[in-house]
Design a protein around this motif. Structure first.
Motif, mmCIF file in Angstrom:
data_model
loop_
_atom_site.group_PDB
_atom_site.id
_atom_site.type_symbol
_atom_site.label_atom_id
_atom_site.label_comp_id
_atom_site.label_asym_id
_atom_site.label_seq_id
_atom_site.Cartn_x
_atom_site.Cartn_y
_atom_site.Cartn_z
ATOM 1 N N ALA A 16 47.063 40.492 45.679
ATOM 2 C CA ALA A 16 46.490 39.203 46.068
ATOM 3 C C ALA A 16 44.987 39.180 45.833
ATOM 4 O O ALA A 16 44.423 38.177 45.397
ATOM 5 C CB ALA A 16 46.814 38.917 47.526
ATOM 6 N N ALA A 17 44.327 40.307 46.130
ATOM 7 C CA ALA A 17 42.882 40.383 45.909
ATOM 8 C C ALA A 17 42.565 40.314 44.423
ATOM 9 O O ALA A 17 41.585 39.680 44.011
ATOM 10 C CB ALA A 17 42.333 41.648 46.525
ATOM 11 N N GLY A 41 40.519 37.329 42.612
ATOM 12 C CA GLY A 41 39.285 37.634 41.893
ATOM 13 C C GLY A 41 39.287 37.106 40.482
ATOM 14 O O GLY A 41 38.238 36.805 39.914
ATOM 15 N N THR A 42 40.455 36.927 39.875
ATOM 16 C CA THR A 42 40.509 36.449 38.495
ATOM 17 C C THR A 42 40.590 34.931 38.407
ATOM 18 O O THR A 42 40.406 34.365 37.357
ATOM 19 C CB THR A 42 41.761 37.034 37.779
ATOM 20 O OG1 THR A 42 42.939 36.645 38.492
ATOM 21 C CG2 THR A 42 41.664 38.525 37.696
#
Length: 86
Positions: free
Chosen positions: A79-80, A84-85
């Motif tokens: 999920a992080a 971030g993308t």
């Protein structure tokens, strides 16, 4: 200490069960009976096996907890990375 307690409780329950069974037959309960030994030993065995089962159950729960924590860490990392993308 816990296996001792489980064994004693199981033996006591077994003895009381044997006394109850003798009382149902209308025989004298406090007269020493050989069957009391069998009931007490059986109850103690069941109490000890109950203790062993609870220990096994705790191990299974702990293993499952570790697996779930690992899966959650993977999901959070994914999920992080996705956040971030974006």
């Amino acid at each position: 200490m816990a296996p001792f307690v489980s064994t004693i409780v199981g033996g006591t329950v077994g003895l009381l069960t044997g006394m109850y069974a003798i009382a149902l037959r209308g025989r004298t309960v406090l007269k020493p009976q050989a069957s009391y030994l069998v009931f007490t030993a059986g109850g103690a065995y069941i109490g000890f096996e109950y203790y062993r089962f609870k220990q096994y159950e705790k191990q299974l729960i702990e293993r499952r907890r570790v697996v779930l924590l690992e899966r959650r860490a993977i999901r959070q990392a994914e999920a992080a990375a996705a956040a971030g993308t974006v």
